[in-house]
Write an enzyme that holds these catalytic residues in place. Sequence first.
Site, mmCIF file in Angstrom:
data_model
loop_
_atom_site.group_PDB
_atom_site.id
_atom_site.type_symbol
_atom_site.label_atom_id
_atom_site.label_comp_id
_atom_site.label_asym_id
_atom_site.label_seq_id
_atom_site.Cartn_x
_atom_site.Cartn_y
_atom_site.Cartn_z
ATOM 1 N N SER A 152 -9.465 1.944 2.331
ATOM 2 C CA SER A 152 -8.152 3.108 1.719
ATOM 3 C C SER A 152 -7.069 1.654 0.840
ATOM 4 C CB SER A 152 -8.022 3.755 2.232
ATOM 5 O OG SER A 152 -7.033 3.371 3.456
ATOM 6 N N LYS A 188 0.520 -1.176 -0.107
ATOM 7 C CA LYS A 188 0.458 -0.110 0.118
ATOM 8 C C LYS A 188 1.095 1.326 0.126
ATOM 9 C CE LYS A 188 -3.635 2.165 2.491
ATOM 10 N NZ LYS A 188 -5.101 1.777 3.764
ATOM 11 N N SER A 194 -10.670 -0.045 6.695
ATOM 12 C CA SER A 194 -9.641 0.043 5.560
ATOM 13 C C SER A 194 -9.093 -0.966 4.373
ATOM 14 C CB SER A 194 -8.098 1.452 5.554
ATOM 15 O OG SER A 194 -9.585 2.230 5.419
#
Length: 451
Positions: free
Chosen positions: A152, A78, A176
């Site tokens: 996210s 990420k 997320s």
Amino acid sequence: MGNWAGRTAAEIAAAVRAKEVTPREVVAEHLARIERLDGRVGAFRKVRSEAALAEADELASRADLAELPLAGVPLAVKDNLAVRGEAHRDGSAATPGTPADEDHVTVARLRAAGAVVVGLTNVPELCVFGTTEGVYGTTRNPWDLSRTAGGSSGGSAAAVAAGLVPLALGNDGMGSLRIPAANCGLVTLKPGHGVVPAGIGHGDWFGMAENGPLATTVEDLRLMLDVLAGSALPRASEPVSLRVAVALRSPLAGISVSRPYTTAVREAAGVLARGGHQVRRAEPPYPLSLGVTALRHWTAGTAVDAEGLDPARLARRTRVHAALGRRSVGSVRTGDARERLRAHLTPFFIEHDVLLTPALARRSPAAGPWHERGWLRNILANTAYSPFTPPWNLTGWPAMSVPLGTLPSGAPCAVQLVGRPGSEDVLLGLAQELEKRRPWQRTAPMTGAGS
């Protein structure tokens, strides 16, 4: 032997350790798949093609290759975590493009275990929202390209679901990991506080954000989680009958839950009951103030992460979110509201071992330029489909998303499992029972292993 894209991490690592395939061959095949398919999915902000191949060659020469748990496994990271030699942009034009001098501790542990970082995945700006789009593109759900992958950790989830990598690293401050995993048919676990090193942004959103894995099988999830934690998590010595509470009501008042998600919970409850667990309907005593508490923490975390960034280079929805949060930073930082919530919910988890809920309330929003839309429109869209995840960041307790069932579109549905502190192995065991009795398809058909 070929066709390594679409295989599990456990299968790949075993083959590399046995020298049935080289790390370069595995990584090259996944890079080719990324080049072929990611234009449709939008999972990656940066693909490290040359660097990944060079690192795969270095890995092949390691004397301890035969002992590495993730030998040769391609990994996506990420884009809010440091990867040595790469900038992490956190989905924003306002962040510096300076390459990181060192790996984040979680990345370092995964690399030491034999994983090869093939790229950094897309996130919404500052990882604020439950949809993934912005200046670096839009990330779509590989099962339904008209829909967002969630956020996210949307890019990380989409990369795994599309078979671009077998494992991805993400993090979870208000859902997320669990939101995109639920959208994309993956299994994930937000570990309890302190199980895996955090170090996310400027203060881990006051200790609410945790790093964790995204995978297609519980076996792979356990494998990666052990590496992230620095040692194998404790395993239960023998199966036990657990007290499982089944809850269908949204934690936030006024939000309805669509039928596919309630059906998935009932199916999961049936599987666990047939497995010998004590399953009964019981709703947690969520306080009426939960929505306000969650919003204050959510916006305050963004306010802290936005400090020092040029507001003119932030999207309007991010600026508004941060501006609202600045008013709450002081009160949120004390931790008093989170402690009150833990005290309020602890008796429920004394009476019950595990909570089973829908992972989401409805399917994800359509993929599109949410970063160009107003703040309130974003908040309403996010809250309406993902009300079940924030309470467990506020408490700091472990929570999982587990695929089960399908939506009318054919995209995956999912349930959430929540446990008391230290119950990661309990949750993983239940997820494994669901996986065994209700197997889920590992990768999206439109990008399956033979594509």
